[in-house]
Enzyme design. Structure first.
Site, PDB file in Angstrom:
ATOM      1  N   SER A   1       0.792  -1.221   0.000  1.00 23.29           N
ATOM      2  CA  SER A   1       0.000   0.000   0.000  1.00 23.29           C
ATOM      3  C   SER A   1       0.830   1.279   0.000  1.00 23.29           C
ATOM      4  O   SER A   1       0.326   2.332  -0.369  1.00 23.29           O
ATOM      5  CB  SER A   1      -0.963  -0.003   1.190  1.00 23.29           C
TER       6      SER A   1
ATOM      7  N   HIS B   1      -5.426  -3.935  -2.417  1.00 26.02           N
ATOM      8  CA  HIS B   1      -5.061  -3.039  -3.517  1.00 26.02           C
ATOM      9  C   HIS B   1      -4.908  -3.751  -4.853  1.00 26.02           C
ATOM     10  O   HIS B   1      -4.343  -3.200  -5.789  1.00 26.02           O
ATOM     11  CB  HIS B   1      -3.767  -2.292  -3.181  1.00 26.02           C
TER      12      HIS B   1
ATOM     13  N   LYS C   1     -12.256  -0.181  -0.782  1.00 26.98           N
ATOM     14  CA  LYS C   1     -11.352   0.511  -1.723  1.00 26.98           C
ATOM     15  C   LYS C   1     -11.972   0.483  -3.128  1.00 26.98           C
ATOM     16  O   LYS C   1     -12.827   1.304  -3.415  1.00 26.98           O
ATOM     17  CB  LYS C   1      -9.972  -0.098  -1.613  1.00 26.98           C
TER      18      LYS C   1
HETATM   19  C1  PLP Z   1      -7.067  -0.721   3.788  1.00 25.32           C
HETATM   20  C2  PLP Z   1      -6.413  -1.994   4.047  1.00 25.32           C
HETATM   21  C3  PLP Z   1      -6.933  -2.896   4.979  1.00 25.32           C
HETATM   22  C4  PLP Z   1      -8.081  -2.560   5.898  1.00 25.32           C
HETATM   23  O1  PLP Z   1      -9.276  -2.476   5.231  1.00 25.32           O
HETATM   24  P1  PLP Z   1     -10.514  -1.635   5.812  1.00 25.32           P
HETATM   25  O2  PLP Z   1     -11.662  -2.208   5.091  1.00 25.32           O
HETATM   26  O3  PLP Z   1     -10.253  -0.203   5.508  1.00 25.32           O
HETATM   27  O4  PLP Z   1     -10.590  -1.887   7.286  1.00 25.32           O
HETATM   28  C5  PLP Z   1      -6.311  -4.128   5.097  1.00 25.32           C
HETATM   29  N1  PLP Z   1      -5.220  -4.441   4.355  1.00 25.32           N
HETATM   30  C6  PLP Z   1      -4.678  -3.583   3.468  1.00 25.32           C
HETATM   31  C7  PLP Z   1      -3.472  -3.980   2.685  1.00 25.32           C
HETATM   32  C8  PLP Z   1      -5.247  -2.325   3.294  1.00 25.32           C
HETATM   33  O5  PLP Z   1      -4.691  -1.465   2.436  1.00 25.32           O
END
Ligand code: PLP
Length: 401
Positions: A189, A217, A249
């Site tokens: 990320s 991602h 996301k």
């Molecule tokens: C954003 C993210 C999460 C957490 O997800 P949420 O739904 O925002 O709690 C977990 N792992 C990765 C790699 C992320 O980028």
């Protein structure tokens, strides 16, 4: 000191308050910015000002998609806004079962399970899988929710250097005959690079380790049809044992999920504490997620456009002379060096209507402070060219390039 006691707890809270105040006084405070309104496409209103959005995780521009909105509205009309509690006690709707079936189909697995957030999914799934006496082996740049899950599990928690397959092998050897779980992000990320899945999976097989990959991602981003990292590498859909993802996301909703075979999913339904002790995904969010997975498959042009936009942005930024590390995806680190330089670059960009955010130590290593820019399929080529010009000007002014 306005806190009730003057102990370690109060000191901790006050030290953070002090740090935040210092940033605010120096005009360096980028957390909690008042993003008041999403204007559609790639534009946002930030504190009342229209800006180009380059800090979004909505990789396929699905926020506000008509079909997805409609699904959510219908769900509210039929079920209202909440569930009655946890999934096991009257919290399960047909929407949840539909959603989990959609996810299983999308990820080409037998079954799937959903939770109320991605963060909670990693905590609960890792700690359900491994216990004291087992080993959990995690890439050094994995997301905080994985790290927290590893700590919580009580298993022996070890890390391998980022995407370093020789080091992963050393760890697997050290684990000996213990039960082993290897975990990595698919796309990292902060750096935008992709885990070496072919090699990781080969090593997992060689040492009888389970493999879990966090696809936060990569869903909608990797693979020709956006199904993720297995498709990206042209590998079979049973390469990864535990396919974790988030619905916050690319999927414009909230919630987390795991897709896997029936036995593991059934195990999670009875052994993962967040399923048993935390409320189900609300109806509108479950319906929105369900529809969004289908939209991804129905509108492959979005994935193609994202790919094109990411290539344009990465190549352009590199041509200006910036270091973008090993990124291959829509997450593009623009390395600035010292924290102050990243802050100053951000300020320059904001002045010119380009909304991007800095990432500084300790979130990334010293001297690797950066703008963490993202492009989505909602950007147009001209916008991206303008954004790159702004970054280029700022980089020259501040001596980064
Ligand atoms: C954003 C993210 C999460 C957490 O997800 P949420 O739904 O925002 O709690 C977990 N792992 C990765 C790699 C992320 O980028």
């Amino acid at each position: 000191m306005s806190l009730k006691y003057n102990d370690a707890i109060a000191k901790r809270a006050m030290a953070m308050n002090e740090r935040v105040r210092n940033y605010q006084e120096n005009d360096l405070y980028y957390l909690n910015l008042p993003i008041t309104e999403f204007l559609g496409g790639s534009k946002v209103l930030v504190g009342g000002r229209e800006m180009g959005m380059y800090a979004s995780y909505s990789y396929l521009g699905l926020i506000g998609h008509e079909r997805i909105n409609e699904a959510a509205i219908k769900a509210v009309e039929k079920y209202g806004t909440g569930t009655h509690g946890v999934r096991l006690l009257a919290g399960t709707l047909d929407l949840h079962e539909e959603l989990e079936e959609t996810i299983a189909n999308f990820k080409h697995t037998e079954a799937a399970i959903s939770y109320s957030s991605g963060y909670v999914t990693n905590l609960t799934v890792v700690s359900a899988l491994v216990r004291k006496g087992d080993w959990v082996i995690s890439d050094k740049l994995n997301h905080a929710s994985i790290v927290d899950g590893c700590h919580m599990s009580g298993a022996k928690f070890t890390r391998f250097n980022h995407n370093d397959m020789d080091h992963l092998e050393v760890r697997l050897q050290q684990a000996g005959n213990a039960a082993k779980l290897v975990i990595a992000d698919s796309v990292f990320s902060m750096d935008g690079d992709v885990i070496d899945l072919p090699k990781v999976s080969e090593l997992c097989k060689k040492y009888n380790a389970w493999l879990m990959i966090d696809e936060a991602h990569s869903v909608g981003v990797l693979g020709e049809t956006g199904t993720g990292i297995e498709e990206h590498f042209g590998m079979p859909y049973d390469t990864i044992d535990i396919k974790m993802g988030t619905m916050s996301k690319t999927i414009p909703s909230v919630g987390g999920y795991v897709a896997a075979n029936k036995e593991l999913i059934n195990y999670f339904r009875h052994a993962s504490r967040a399923y048993i002790f935390s409320a189900a995904v609300p109806p509108a969010q479950a319906a929105a997620s369900n529809e969004a997975f289908k939209v991804i498959l129905d509108e492959p042009w979005r994935i193609e456009k994202l790919r094109k936009n990411a290539d344009q942005f990465i190549n352009g930024i590199k041509a200006l002379g910036f270091d973008t590390l090993q990124t291959e995806t829509a997450v593009v680190p623009v390395i600035c060096g010292a924290d102050e330089v990243a802050y100053a670059m951000t300020r320059e960009a904001h002045k010119r209507g380009f909304f991007v955010l800095p990432v500084v130590s300790p979130a990334v290593g010293e001297g690797l402070a950066r703008l963490r820019a993202t492009v989505t399929s909602a950007h147009e080529s001209d916008d991206i060219a303008k954004a790159m010009a702004v970054i280029g000007d700022a980089g020259k002014k501040l001596g980064v390039i």
